[in-house]
Design a protein around this motif. Structure first.
Motif, PDB file in Angstrom:
ATOM      1  N   THR A   1      59.207  60.532  48.823  1.00  0.00           N
ATOM      2  CA  THR A   1      58.725  59.876  47.691  1.00  0.00           C
ATOM      3  C   THR A   1      59.837  58.648  47.463  1.00  0.00           C
ATOM      4  N   VAL A   2      59.528  57.291  47.420  1.00  0.00           N
ATOM      5  CA  VAL A   2      60.252  56.293  47.066  1.00  0.00           C
ATOM      6  C   VAL A   2      59.926  55.451  45.856  1.00  0.00           C
ATOM      7  N   LEU A   3      60.832  55.444  44.958  1.00  0.00           N
ATOM      8  CA  LEU A   3      60.670  54.589  43.694  1.00  0.00           C
ATOM      9  C   LEU A   3      61.558  53.514  43.774  1.00  0.00           C
ATOM     10  N   VAL A   4      61.205  52.390  43.212  1.00  0.00           N
ATOM     11  CA  VAL A   4      62.068  51.364  42.910  1.00  0.00           C
ATOM     12  C   VAL A   4      62.671  51.223  41.617  1.00  0.00           C
ATOM     13  N   ARG A   5      63.952  51.378  41.729  1.00  0.00           N
ATOM     14  CA  ARG A   5      64.834  51.784  40.304  1.00  0.00           C
ATOM     15  C   ARG A   5      65.201  50.261  39.881  1.00  0.00           C
ATOM     16  N   GLU A   6      65.620  49.446  40.737  1.00  0.00           N
ATOM     17  CA  GLU A   6      66.011  48.165  40.236  1.00  0.00           C
ATOM     18  C   GLU A   6      65.240  47.100  41.266  1.00  0.00           C
ATOM     19  N   SER A   7      64.707  46.150  40.792  1.00  0.00           N
ATOM     20  CA  SER A   7      64.448  45.035  41.493  1.00  0.00           C
ATOM     21  C   SER A   7      65.040  43.955  41.210  1.00  0.00           C
ATOM     22  N   THR A   8      65.868  43.518  42.083  1.00  0.00           N
ATOM     23  CA  THR A   8      66.711  42.214  41.627  1.00  0.00           C
ATOM     24  C   THR A   8      66.000  40.785  41.747  1.00  0.00           C
ATOM     25  N   GLN A   9      64.843  41.050  42.738  1.00  0.00           N
ATOM     26  CA  GLN A   9      64.153  39.765  42.777  1.00  0.00           C
ATOM     27  C   GLN A   9      63.029  39.421  41.728  1.00  0.00           C
ATOM     28  N   ASN A  10      62.461  40.766  41.287  1.00  0.00           N
ATOM     29  CA  ASN A  10      61.416  40.415  40.407  1.00  0.00           C
ATOM     30  C   ASN A  10      61.918  40.154  38.903  1.00  0.00           C
ATOM     31  N   ARG A  11      62.321  38.823  38.881  1.00  0.00           N
ATOM     32  CA  ARG A  11      62.687  38.571  37.568  1.00  0.00           C
ATOM     33  C   ARG A  11      62.688  37.062  37.608  1.00  0.00           C
ATOM     34  N   ILE A  12      62.592  36.502  36.470  1.00  0.00           N
ATOM     35  CA  ILE A  12      62.352  35.017  36.066  1.00  0.00           C
ATOM     36  C   ILE A  12      63.442  34.805  35.303  1.00  0.00           C
ATOM     37  N   THR A  13      63.877  33.288  35.165  1.00  0.00           N
ATOM     38  CA  THR A  13      64.866  32.895  34.108  1.00  0.00           C
ATOM     39  C   THR A  13      64.393  31.846  33.415  1.00  0.00           C
ATOM     40  N   VAL A  14      64.326  31.991  32.023  1.00  0.00           N
ATOM     41  CA  VAL A  14      63.849  30.896  31.150  1.00  0.00           C
ATOM     42  C   VAL A  14      64.970  30.275  30.119  1.00  0.00           C
ATOM     43  N   GLU A  15      65.318  29.119  30.375  1.00  0.00           N
ATOM     44  CA  GLU A  15      66.484  28.504  29.593  1.00  0.00           C
ATOM     45  C   GLU A  15      66.145  27.208  29.138  1.00  0.00           C
ATOM     46  N   GLY A  16      67.233  26.799  28.131  1.00  0.00           N
ATOM     47  CA  GLY A  16      67.067  25.414  27.454  1.00  0.00           C
ATOM     48  C   GLY A  16      66.479  25.533  25.939  1.00  0.00           C
ATOM     49  N   ALA A  17      65.372  24.601  25.473  1.00  0.00           N
ATOM     50  CA  ALA A  17      64.792  24.821  24.260  1.00  0.00           C
ATOM     51  C   ALA A  17      63.720  25.470  24.178  1.00  0.00           C
ATOM     52  N   VAL A  18      63.983  27.056  24.324  1.00  0.00           N
ATOM     53  CA  VAL A  18      63.132  28.179  23.988  1.00  0.00           C
ATOM     54  C   VAL A  18      63.954  28.993  23.026  1.00  0.00           C
ATOM     55  N   ARG A  19      63.242  29.673  22.225  1.00  0.00           N
ATOM     56  CA  ARG A  19      63.604  30.539  21.358  1.00  0.00           C
ATOM     57  C   ARG A  19      64.571  31.722  21.662  1.00  0.00           C
ATOM     58  N   LEU A  20      64.018  32.316  22.883  1.00  0.00           N
ATOM     59  CA  LEU A  20      64.719  33.491  23.453  1.00  0.00           C
ATOM     60  C   LEU A  20      65.078  33.347  24.935  1.00  0.00           C
ATOM     61  N   PRO A  21      66.057  32.450  24.933  1.00  0.00           N
ATOM     62  CA  PRO A  21      66.198  32.310  26.576  1.00  0.00           C
ATOM     63  C   PRO A  21      66.906  33.577  27.099  1.00  0.00           C
ATOM     64  N   GLY A  22      66.622  33.660  28.536  1.00  0.00           N
ATOM     65  CA  GLY A  22      67.327  34.823  29.009  1.00  0.00           C
ATOM     66  C   GLY A  22      66.506  35.282  30.622  1.00  0.00           C
ATOM     67  N   VAL A  23      66.823  36.118  31.221  1.00  0.00           N
ATOM     68  CA  VAL A  23      66.502  36.599  32.441  1.00  0.00           C
ATOM     69  C   VAL A  23      65.349  38.072  32.062  1.00  0.00           C
ATOM     70  N   PHE A  24      64.250  37.666  32.644  1.00  0.00           N
ATOM     71  CA  PHE A  24      63.261  38.717  32.161  1.00  0.00           C
ATOM     72  C   PHE A  24      62.763  39.384  33.523  1.00  0.00           C
ATOM     73  N   PRO A  25      62.592  40.779  33.422  1.00  0.00           N
ATOM     74  CA  PRO A  25      62.053  41.410  34.577  1.00  0.00           C
ATOM     75  C   PRO A  25      60.483  41.202  34.576  1.00  0.00           C
ATOM     76  N   VAL A  26      59.788  41.292  35.613  1.00  0.00           N
ATOM     77  CA  VAL A  26      58.490  40.957  35.594  1.00  0.00           C
ATOM     78  C   VAL A  26      57.816  42.076  36.365  1.00  0.00           C
ATOM     79  N   VAL A  27      56.780  42.452  35.655  1.00  0.00           N
ATOM     80  CA  VAL A  27      55.917  43.272  36.272  1.00  0.00           C
ATOM     81  C   VAL A  27      54.392  42.856  36.224  1.00  0.00           C
ATOM     82  N   GLY A  28      53.687  42.560  37.559  1.00  0.00           N
ATOM     83  CA  GLY A  28      52.477  41.820  37.725  1.00  0.00           C
ATOM     84  C   GLY A  28      52.684  40.461  38.088  1.00  0.00           C
ATOM     85  N   SER A  29      51.714  39.506  38.074  1.00  0.00           N
ATOM     86  CA  SER A  29      52.028  38.045  38.304  1.00  0.00           C
ATOM     87  C   SER A  29      52.146  37.632  37.100  1.00  0.00           C
ATOM     88  N   MET A  30      52.892  36.388  36.994  1.00  0.00           N
ATOM     89  CA  MET A  30      53.366  35.496  35.890  1.00  0.00           C
ATOM     90  C   MET A  30      53.248  34.115  36.292  1.00  0.00           C
TER      91      MET A  30
END
Length: 339
Positions: free
Chosen positions: A142-171
């Motif tokens: 059995t293989v499970l992905v505990r941490e996916s360092t690539q499956n993330r996106i970063t949103v910054e600047g003039a947004v209400r909650l800037p940060g790094v977000f993990p992603v499941v599925g397409s975005m």
């Protein structure tokens, strides 16, 4: 005895004054009408990222999808991912391993094995095959992905909650902005930037017109792993209304605002306003100012479309010469006293 405008003598006097003042009145130059939906078209060269009218445009590389880079939310294993690998009833082979920078893992009894680009189920099958060849019968891996360092996106600047977000599925871009709480009131919804790193480490930039995506005129970008979105502040997110309006001043610009809405925000037109010709002064990215004429009466009657205004537009509601002349004449003549 005081008489108002019913006296023939006063009427002649008033007519003479009106004719005299009208001869001295300056004619208003004719200017072209503004683009009907100027703020709903891309107002900048898509090959540059305009930061502000006074800033030098930043050249960008064309946005392409680099080979070997996956969409966010992909279940493919990537570099630096942390994997939990277990073999049923073999606790010595149950452990966590991290994918190295070259995309390989090191596993007992197997050695070095490439994991990057495989799905967990594919890696399970490879491990089971290698273990079965020499060490055990029908291993259950059995293989499970505990941490996916690539499956993330970063949103910054003039947004209400800037940060790094993990992603499941397409975005997409709009979905990422929603995850970041949406835009702030200071955000420039026409000038965001998508930063994307290629396989060679070079970062490319893609200007994003968020307003155009929301209106369906541009396709929403599908994000890739480790993409970064930067929403810029609207330095000139305002407009000015002056002239024959109830409350001249500088006002915040809202998305999709038209000239009639802008005039209403400034208290509407006064009784001396020329409803047939208002002026819009608009400065381009090159610093040059363009003038446009707008027929507010035609817009009000529905025979002309209401043009949208842009950032830092200056709207001037002119006074009607005949109204001003008549008003001045009334003040000059006043009530006539007859004996």
């Amino acid at each position: 005895m005081e008489l108002s405008m019913h006296c023939p003598t006063q009427s002649l006097v008033l007519l003479g004054i009106c004719l005299g003042l009208s001869a001295c009145a300056a004619k208003t130059p004719n200017y072209p009408a503004p683009p009907l939906f100027a703020s709903t078209v891309t107002a900048y060269n898509p090959s540059v990222v305009p930061l502000a009218p006074s800033a030098r445009p930043v050249p960008v590389a064309p946005m392409v999808i680099p080979q070997g880079v996956q969409e966010v939310g992909s279940d493919l294993i990537g570099e630096q991912d942390l994997l939990d690998i277990a073999v049923f009833k073999v606790p010595d082979l149950t452990r966590s391993v991290r994918v190295d920078a070259q995309g390989y893992i090191t596993y007992p009894l197997v050695g070095k094995l490439r994991a990057k680009g495989l799905r967990p189920a594919q890696l399970e099958a490879q491990l089971a095959k290698l273990l079965e060849q020499s060490y055990m019968h029908n291993p259950q891996v059995t293989v499970l992905v505990r941490e996916s360092t690539q499956n993330r996106i970063t949103v910054e600047g003039a947004v209400r909650l800037p940060g790094v977000f993990p992603v499941v599925g397409s975005m997409t871009v709009l979905q990422a902005l929603a995850k970041a709480g949406g835009l702030t009131e200071q955000a420039d919804n026409r000038r965001a930037v998508l930063l994307r790193k290629g396989p060679n480490g070079q970062v490319s930039q893609q200007p994003i017109d968020i307003a155009a995506i929301r209106q369906g005129r541009l396709q929403d970008f599908t994000l890739l792993q480790d993409d970064r979105i930067v929403v810029q502040d609207a330095i000139y997110n305002r407009f000015t209304v002056s002239g024959a309006v109830g409350q001249p001043g500088v006002y915040p610009l809202k998305e999709g605002m038209t000239i009639m809405q802008a005039v209403a925000t400034a208290g509407g037109m006064t009784r001396l306003a020329n409803k047939y010709k208002a002026m819009i002064f608009r400065r381009g990215l090159d610093g040059r100012e363009q003038r446009y004429a707008v027929n507010l009466d035609a817009i009000y009657r529905g025979t002309s479309l209401d043009p949208m205004i842009q950032q830092d537009d200056r709207i001037v509601i002119l006074e009607a010469r005949e109204k001003v002349i008549y008003d001045e004449a009334l003040r000059f003549v006043g009530p006539v006293t007859l004996f």
